[in-house]
Structure formats: C-alpha cells, structure tokens
Design an enzyme around this catalytic site. Structure first.
Site, PDB file in Angstrom:
ATOM      1  N   GLU A 205     -41.660  20.145 -41.895  1.00 18.32           N
ATOM      2  CA  GLU A 205     -42.006  20.783 -40.615  1.00 18.32           C
ATOM      3  C   GLU A 205     -43.010  21.907 -40.875  1.00 18.32           C
ATOM      4  O   GLU A 205     -43.134  22.398 -42.005  1.00 18.32           O
ATOM      5  CB  GLU A 205     -40.747  21.365 -39.967  1.00 18.32           C
ATOM      6  CG  GLU A 205     -39.734  20.318 -39.567  1.00 18.32           C
ATOM      7  CD  GLU A 205     -40.320  19.283 -38.610  1.00 18.32           C
ATOM      8  OE1 GLU A 205     -40.693  19.643 -37.484  1.00 18.32           O
ATOM      9  OE2 GLU A 205     -40.406  18.113 -38.997  1.00 18.32           O
TER      10      GLU A 205
ATOM     11  N   LYS B 281     -31.724  16.407 -34.882  1.00 20.44           N
ATOM     12  CA  LYS B 281     -31.693  14.941 -34.857  1.00 20.44           C
ATOM     13  C   LYS B 281     -30.277  14.406 -34.607  1.00 20.44           C
ATOM     14  O   LYS B 281     -30.098  13.460 -33.845  1.00 20.44           O
ATOM     15  CB  LYS B 281     -32.243  14.395 -36.179  1.00 20.44           C
ATOM     16  CG  LYS B 281     -33.737  14.665 -36.359  1.00 20.44           C
ATOM     17  CD  LYS B 281     -34.169  14.354 -37.778  1.00 20.44           C
ATOM     18  CE  LYS B 281     -35.661  14.539 -37.971  1.00 20.44           C
ATOM     19  NZ  LYS B 281     -36.040  14.492 -39.389  1.00 20.44           N
TER      20      LYS B 281
ATOM     21  N   GLY C 125     -46.898  15.647 -46.428  1.00 24.76           N
ATOM     22  CA  GLY C 125     -46.865  15.627 -44.959  1.00 24.76           C
ATOM     23  C   GLY C 125     -45.490  15.376 -44.388  1.00 24.76           C
ATOM     24  O   GLY C 125     -45.350  14.945 -43.246  1.00 24.76           O
TER      25      GLY C 125
ATOM     26  N   ASP D  62     -33.557  20.966 -38.726  1.00 29.15           N
ATOM     27  CA  ASP D  62     -34.222  19.730 -38.309  1.00 29.15           C
ATOM     28  C   ASP D  62     -33.186  18.596 -38.203  1.00 29.15           C
ATOM     29  O   ASP D  62     -33.159  17.858 -37.214  1.00 29.15           O
ATOM     30  CB  ASP D  62     -35.322  19.372 -39.332  1.00 29.15           C
ATOM     31  CG  ASP D  62     -36.026  18.085 -39.002  1.00 29.15           C
ATOM     32  OD1 ASP D  62     -36.934  18.099 -38.157  1.00 29.15           O
ATOM     33  OD2 ASP D  62     -35.655  17.036 -39.576  1.00 29.15           O
TER      34      ASP D  62
ATOM     35  N   VAL E 150     -36.415  11.050 -34.444  1.00 32.33           N
ATOM     36  CA  VAL E 150     -35.312  10.870 -35.411  1.00 32.33           C
ATOM     37  C   VAL E 150     -35.664   9.740 -36.369  1.00 32.33           C
ATOM     38  O   VAL E 150     -36.002   8.636 -35.933  1.00 32.33           O
ATOM     39  CB  VAL E 150     -33.987  10.502 -34.702  1.00 32.33           C
ATOM     40  CG1 VAL E 150     -32.874  10.339 -35.728  1.00 32.33           C
ATOM     41  CG2 VAL E 150     -33.601  11.546 -33.666  1.00 32.33           C
TER      42      VAL E 150
ATOM     43  N   GLY F 217     -38.139   9.237 -38.554  1.00 32.59           N
ATOM     44  CA  GLY F 217     -39.524   8.851 -38.856  1.00 32.59           C
ATOM     45  C   GLY F 217     -39.829   7.438 -38.419  1.00 32.59           C
ATOM     46  O   GLY F 217     -39.801   7.119 -37.231  1.00 32.59           O
TER      47      GLY F 217
ATOM     48  N   GLU G 219     -38.885   7.985 -29.917  1.00 33.15           N
ATOM     49  CA  GLU G 219     -38.372   7.268 -31.098  1.00 33.15           C
ATOM     50  C   GLU G 219     -38.669   8.021 -32.399  1.00 33.15           C
ATOM     51  O   GLU G 219     -37.847   8.058 -33.313  1.00 33.15           O
ATOM     52  CB  GLU G 219     -39.017   5.864 -31.156  1.00 33.15           C
ATOM     53  CG  GLU G 219     -38.551   4.998 -32.298  1.00 33.15           C
ATOM     54  CD  GLU G 219     -37.063   4.656 -32.200  1.00 33.15           C
ATOM     55  OE1 GLU G 219     -36.672   3.976 -31.254  1.00 33.15           O
ATOM     56  OE2 GLU G 219     -36.302   5.083 -33.099  1.00 33.15           O
TER      57      GLU G 219
ATOM     58  N   LYS H 137     -38.290  16.618 -32.139  1.00 31.26           N
ATOM     59  CA  LYS H 137     -36.817  16.616 -32.085  1.00 31.26           C
ATOM     60  C   LYS H 137     -36.263  17.922 -31.563  1.00 31.26           C
ATOM     61  O   LYS H 137     -35.256  17.941 -30.858  1.00 31.26           O
ATOM     62  CB  LYS H 137     -36.233  16.239 -33.448  1.00 31.26           C
ATOM     63  CG  LYS H 137     -36.434  17.165 -34.630  1.00 31.26           C
ATOM     64  CD  LYS H 137     -37.810  17.332 -35.201  1.00 31.26           C
ATOM     65  CE  LYS H 137     -38.631  16.204 -35.655  1.00 31.26           C
ATOM     66  NZ  LYS H 137     -38.891  16.233 -37.106  1.00 31.26           N
TER      67      LYS H 137
HETATM   68  P1  NAP Z   1     -48.616  19.576 -38.077  1.00 32.16           P
HETATM   69  O1  NAP Z   1     -49.210  18.831 -39.236  1.00 32.16           O
HETATM   70  O2  NAP Z   1     -48.282  21.011 -38.241  1.00 32.16           O
HETATM   71  O3  NAP Z   1     -49.586  19.371 -36.817  1.00 32.16           O
HETATM   72  C1  NAP Z   1     -49.436  20.066 -35.618  1.00 32.16           C
HETATM   73  C2  NAP Z   1     -50.696  19.866 -34.791  1.00 32.16           C
HETATM   74  O4  NAP Z   1     -50.509  20.523 -33.540  1.00 32.16           O
HETATM   75  C3  NAP Z   1     -51.956  20.464 -35.412  1.00 32.16           C
HETATM   76  O5  NAP Z   1     -53.040  19.588 -35.240  1.00 32.16           O
HETATM   77  C4  NAP Z   1     -52.178  21.751 -34.598  1.00 32.16           C
HETATM   78  O6  NAP Z   1     -53.550  22.123 -34.460  1.00 32.16           O
HETATM   79  C5  NAP Z   1     -51.672  21.311 -33.253  1.00 32.16           C
HETATM   80  N1  NAP Z   1     -51.276  22.456 -32.416  1.00 32.16           N
HETATM   81  C6  NAP Z   1     -50.437  23.469 -32.701  1.00 32.16           C
HETATM   82  N2  NAP Z   1     -50.303  24.297 -31.643  1.00 32.16           N
HETATM   83  C7  NAP Z   1     -51.079  23.785 -30.672  1.00 32.16           C
HETATM   84  C8  NAP Z   1     -51.382  24.166 -29.332  1.00 32.16           C
HETATM   85  N3  NAP Z   1     -50.829  25.249 -28.791  1.00 32.16           N
HETATM   86  N4  NAP Z   1     -52.234  23.392 -28.618  1.00 32.16           N
HETATM   87  C9  NAP Z   1     -52.780  22.287 -29.154  1.00 32.16           C
HETATM   88  N5  NAP Z   1     -52.545  21.869 -30.411  1.00 32.16           N
HETATM   89  C10 NAP Z   1     -51.707  22.600 -31.155  1.00 32.16           C
HETATM   90  O7  NAP Z   1     -47.246  18.861 -37.626  1.00 32.16           O
HETATM   91  P2  NAP Z   1     -46.815  17.346 -37.890  1.00 32.16           P
HETATM   92  O8  NAP Z   1     -46.153  17.228 -39.224  1.00 32.16           O
HETATM   93  O9  NAP Z   1     -47.900  16.422 -37.523  1.00 32.16           O
HETATM   94  O10 NAP Z   1     -45.610  17.228 -36.832  1.00 32.16           O
HETATM   95  C11 NAP Z   1     -45.880  17.128 -35.454  1.00 32.16           C
HETATM   96  C12 NAP Z   1     -44.598  16.770 -34.704  1.00 32.16           C
HETATM   97  O11 NAP Z   1     -44.069  15.559 -35.205  1.00 32.16           O
HETATM   98  C13 NAP Z   1     -43.462  17.800 -34.851  1.00 32.16           C
HETATM   99  O12 NAP Z   1     -42.702  17.818 -33.664  1.00 32.16           O
HETATM  100  C14 NAP Z   1     -42.622  17.208 -35.980  1.00 32.16           C
HETATM  101  O13 NAP Z   1     -41.279  17.637 -35.937  1.00 32.16           O
HETATM  102  C15 NAP Z   1     -42.727  15.749 -35.639  1.00 32.16           C
HETATM  103  N6  NAP Z   1     -42.488  14.845 -36.749  1.00 32.16           N
HETATM  104  C16 NAP Z   1     -43.138  15.009 -37.912  1.00 32.16           C
HETATM  105  C17 NAP Z   1     -42.922  14.118 -38.941  1.00 32.16           C
HETATM  106  C18 NAP Z   1     -43.602  14.260 -40.261  1.00 32.16           C
HETATM  107  O14 NAP Z   1     -43.284  13.485 -41.174  1.00 32.16           O
HETATM  108  N7  NAP Z   1     -44.530  15.182 -40.412  1.00 32.16           N
HETATM  109  C19 NAP Z   1     -42.022  13.045 -38.766  1.00 32.16           C
HETATM  110  C20 NAP Z   1     -41.365  12.901 -37.525  1.00 32.16           C
HETATM  111  C21 NAP Z   1     -41.612  13.800 -36.520  1.00 32.16           C
HETATM  112  P3  NAP Z   1     -54.435  22.553 -35.727  1.00 32.16           P
HETATM  113  O15 NAP Z   1     -54.630  21.285 -36.500  1.00 32.16           O
HETATM  114  O16 NAP Z   1     -55.685  23.083 -35.140  1.00 32.16           O
HETATM  115  O17 NAP Z   1     -53.620  23.573 -36.470  1.00 32.16           O
HETATM  116  N1  HSE Z   2     -39.630  17.303 -41.425  1.00 28.46           N
HETATM  117  C1  HSE Z   2     -38.975  16.103 -41.055  1.00 28.46           C
HETATM  118  C2  HSE Z   2     -38.284  15.499 -42.253  1.00 28.46           C
HETATM  119  C3  HSE Z   2     -39.982  15.141 -40.497  1.00 28.46           C
HETATM  120  O1  HSE Z   2     -38.569  15.908 -43.374  1.00 28.46           O
HETATM  121  O2  HSE Z   2     -37.441  14.625 -42.069  1.00 28.46           O
HETATM  122  C4  HSE Z   2     -39.367  13.896 -39.936  1.00 28.46           C
HETATM  123  O3  HSE Z   2     -38.702  14.166 -38.735  1.00 28.46           O
END
Ligand code: NAP
Ligand code: HSE
Length: 432
Positions: A191, A206, A188, A202, A133, A135, A130, A106
């Site tokens: 952010e 969105k 999980g 965040d 914003v 989830g 998608e 986002k």
């Molecule tokens: P996360 O758990 O912190 O995972 C990030 C991943 O990216 C890790 O595997 C990390 O590697 C990898 N990474 C970081 N820097 C990198 C680089 N330079 N090159 C290659 N890989 C790299 O984050 P997440 O919660 O999955 O969120 C990921 C995205 O989805 C974010 O944009 C977040 O805003 C979005 N999002 C998350 C959720 C949620 O519920 N978590 C919901 C909607 C959207 P390592 O594993 O080696 O550290």
């Molecule tokens: N960190 C974000 C949240 C993930 O808690 O809503 C979903 O975009």
C-alpha cells in the site's frame, strides 16, 4: 456497432498503469468480450508532471480528478487511487451522477460499503470491487454469484500479499524484515503507506468485506481484532519449523450463532495444511459452506498485472451489461450490523516464547501458572540463550484453550519472578 463505453481512470500508479496499458493494448479483445468498445477517455493523477511507465495518447492525463468524473463522455469510473479521503469523494460523486464505478479500494469498501451500495442503487449505477480482496483471485464474484444457496460458516485466508512475501522471505531465506518489505514495495505489492500491510489493517479491511458478503451482515473494520507481523523474531520461524508449523498472517471470520468473530493475526499453521504452503505474494481464501463444503481460491494476491485482471473483469461485466441494455450487475444488498462475541471467545492452541532464568523450579512455576488458568501444555522446548548469564528460552505449545484463559495465564506469568519476559504469543490454527 454498439456505442463505446467511456472510461475515466482515477490513478495511474502500480495498478492504474497496468489497467491503462491493458485497456489500450487489448482494446480489440476487450471489445469482443464486452460487446462494445471500452474507450479510455481521461486519466487523473495527483502530479501530471511525473515521469510514467504507461504510454498514454496525448491529452488524456490531468491533475483534475473531479473533471474526469464530471466529463459527460465518461460512463464508467475506475478508481485506483486508494484511501477513503479523495477517492471516497470521487466515488460518491460518480455514483451520484449515475456513473458506474469499479474500485480496488478495500479501505473505502470496508468502511463505507453499505452507504456506497445504497447510493449506487438510488442512482441506478453499479459498484464493483473484485480487486479489493485477493488481487487477481476471483473471490467476490464467486462468493456472490455461485454460493448463495449455502449457509457459510467461516471464511479464512492469507489475504495480504506484502506480509506473505515478507514472512516467506524471513522463513525461507532468513531475510531481514526491512529488506523483504523494500522488495515487496519495489514489486508494487505494498500500500502507499505500507504500515497498513505490516500492521494487519489491509487484511482487516479485506476480511471485513469478505465476512460481510459471506454472512450478509456488516462487519465493520473496527470490529476486526488486528495484530501485525512486526513482533515476530527469527527464532519464532525456527521453533515453528522444528515443531512442524509455518507462520502466516491469517485472517478469519466465523459465525458464532448470529454473531461474527473476525480477526487478523500471525498464526502457526501445521505444514500439512494447504494454507501453510501458500508462499510469497500468493494469497488464498477458504470459504466453508454447508452445501459446497470448503472451497479454496488461490493466486497472486497483489501486483499490477493480477490486480488489473480483477479490475478489468469488473469493467467488462459492467460494459457487457450496458452493451446488452441490461440493468447494472449485482448489488450485495443492504446489511444489518453483525454482533461480535469478542476476542475472549477465540479457542485455539497457543505458542508462547519466554525468556527465563536457567535454574531449577522455573519450568514447574510456569506450568503451575498455566495449569491454574486451565491452560494445558502439549510440548516444551528449551534452549540456552546466554549460558554465561544463566538465561534460557522456552517455546511452549499448549492444547486448545480459551483466549480469556490464556490472557489470565499471561497476566500471572508476567508477574512471576521465575520468568524474565513473555516475548511471543501466537495462536495455532489447526483448521481445515
Ligand atoms: P499507487 O501506486 O500509490 O497509485 C496511486 C495513484 O493515485 C497514483 O497514480 C497517484 O498519482 C494517484 N492519486 C493519488 N491521489 C490522487 C488524487 N487526489 N487525485 C488523482 N489521483 C491521485 O497505488 P496502487 O498500488 O496502484 O493502489 C491503488 C489502489 O489499488 C489502492 O486502493 C490499493 O489498495 C489497491 N490495490 C492495490 C494492489 C497492489 O498490488 N498494488 C492490489 C489490490 C488493490 P501520482 O502518480 O501522481 O502520485
Ligand atoms: N497491499 C496489498 C497486499 C495489495 O499486499 O496484499 C493487494 O490488495
């Protein structure tokens, strides 16, 4: 059989792990939906030596994300790294190579959306987001696909799962802020830097995305007025409950003529309102259109499974178009920059919590300052807090007032010898 669509996955964290697992474990079902196999070719992470939950076939994992984007066997890049730096460079590189991109990022879409859409357009690539914003809630595709005949007047919602989880835990279980945040991180939801959740950024990214899509005019994230949830105290939840309200981190964007007013802040919502009952990690988005009326989309707003569901929906839409030989699916189009009327234009009821000396004349002095600023009181509750020191707390609910009038009243109240401190100022949103 149609040629496989090669997928390069950037990131294998909370979301990436769930995406990889689903791509591998549901390969047959996804192929049936897409009309072509989605073949996970390579997966990039920051630290390939780290222990992982997701079981990948050997040889897929690399620390070189650029090589994944450049790999000729990769047609579709899924970016689930987050942030605008490395992720932004990789997404730009992929689009410039004509590769299709799905992103859950986002921050990147809110800050650089128009530039990225133009890049995608110039290279015949699709860029879908998608999961950025709400989830697991489908809201961007319905907004673009199903409501274009409407003139939308407002978008409002609870669009950060972490803060909604924290606020629910504080209101319903009396949980401490730090404990509830740690729980949200373990699940999980948060952010990588959870201050982005807690301080409202965040949700600001969105609502900037939703507002831009809803109104066809770009709302940059810096135009969103933002307040987070750190200043809320346990007694705010108690007063809110006694007055018949819940406290939520609310994001809103409204049309004011051709201008757009977008904001994110904690707000009191009447308990009868559907948004007041959206609890835990649930998110909800309300869209108000002149033909469709108000529509509410609700579901899990964060977490690996729900987010992977949204990421894979985008990947399948692109794969299905490629398999059918069709052009890449929708493009939000160029946006003009939206003007903002400024936060002074906000008009709501307000909740104020003040520490005051418990003696005659105090309430009258406070009422006089509010009255002079043309802010009318609707209800007052007073509690003795430290009887031995003669200190009390006032919770005041106002009638509707302009934010500029409330700001003037607050400036006067802060100078008043009859008041110790104004400890909380929250908007009350009576909306649909
Ligand atoms: P996360 O758990 O912190 O995972 C990030 C991943 O990216 C890790 O595997 C990390 O590697 C990898 N990474 C970081 N820097 C990198 C680089 N330079 N090159 C290659 N890989 C790299 O984050 P997440 O919660 O999955 O969120 C990921 C995205 O989805 C974010 O944009 C977040 O805003 C979005 N999002 C998350 C959720 C949620 O519920 N978590 C919901 C909607 C959207 P390592 O594993 O080696 O550290
Ligand atoms: N960190 C974000 C949240 C993930 O808690 O809503 C979903 O975009």
């Amino acid at each position: 059989m149609t040629d496989a669509i090669g997928v390069g996955l950037l990131g294998l964290g909370n979301v990436g792990g769930a995406v990889a697992t689903a791509l591998l474990e549901r390969a047959a079902a996804l192929e049936e939906r897409a009309g072509a196999p989605l073949a996970l070719r390579r997966v990039a992470v920051r630290d390939p030596g780290k222990a992982r939950d997701a079981a990948l076939p050997p040889g897929l994992l690399t620390g070189d994300a650029g090589a994944v984007v450049a790999d000729p066997a990769v047609d579709l890049v899924i970016e689930v790294i987050g942030g605008e730096g490395a992720a932004g460079a990789l997404v730009r590189d992929a689009l410039a190579r004509g590769k299709h991109v799905v992103s859950a990022n986002k921050e990147l879409i809110a800050k650089a959306g128009p530039e990225l859409f133009a890049l995608a357009r110039a290279h015949g690539a699709a860029l879908r987001f998608e999961a950025s914003v709400g989830g697991g809630i489908p809201v961007i595709a319905p907004l673009l696909r199903d409501l274009p005949a409407n003139r939308l007047s407002a978008v409002r919602g609870i669009i950060n799962g972490t803060t909604n989880f924290i606020l629910t835990a504080m209101a319903q279980r009396g949980a401490a802020f730090a404990d509830a945040l740690a729980e949200a991180q373990a699940l999980g939801y948060a952010e990588s830097d959870p201050t982005n959740d807690v301080d409202g950024h965040d949700a600001a990214y969105k609502i900037a995305i939703l507002a831009s899509l809803a109104f066809g005019a770009r709302v940059p994230p810096e135009a969103v007025a933002v307040e987070g949830i750190r200043a809320l105290a346990p007694q705010d939840f108690r007063y809110a409950r006694e007055l018949g309200y819940a406290i939520k981190l609310l994001a809103t964007a409204e049309r004011h003529g051709e201008a757009v007013l977008a904001r994110v802040h904690p707000a009191l919502l009447p308990e009868r309102q559907p948004l007041a009952r959206v609890d835990g990690v649930q998110n909800a988005v309300q869209l108000s259109g002149d033909l469709a009326g108000t529509l509410t989309f609700q579901g899990a707003g964060a977490g690996p499974g729900p987010t992977a569901s949204a990421v894979l929906a985008d990947a399948l839409a692109i794969a299905a178009a490629l398999a059918a030989g069709a052009p890449p699916p929708w493009d939000p189009g160029p946006w003009r920059e939206a003007a903002s009327p400024g936060p002074g234009a906000i008009e709501t009821r307000y909740y104020l919590r003040m520490a005051v000396p418990d003696r005659p004349g105090v309430l009258a002095a406070i009422a006089r300052e509010l009255g002079e600023a043309r802010v009318s009181i609707a209800a007052v509750e007073q509690r003795e807090t430290q009887p031995e020191r003669g200190t009390a707390e006032l919770a005041i609910m106002t009638h509707r007032a302009r934010e500029s009038a409330v700001d003037a009243a607050l400036a006067a109240l802060r100078l008043l010898p009859e008041a110790h401190a104004v400890n909380a100022v929250l908007r009350v949103e009576d909306g649909p």
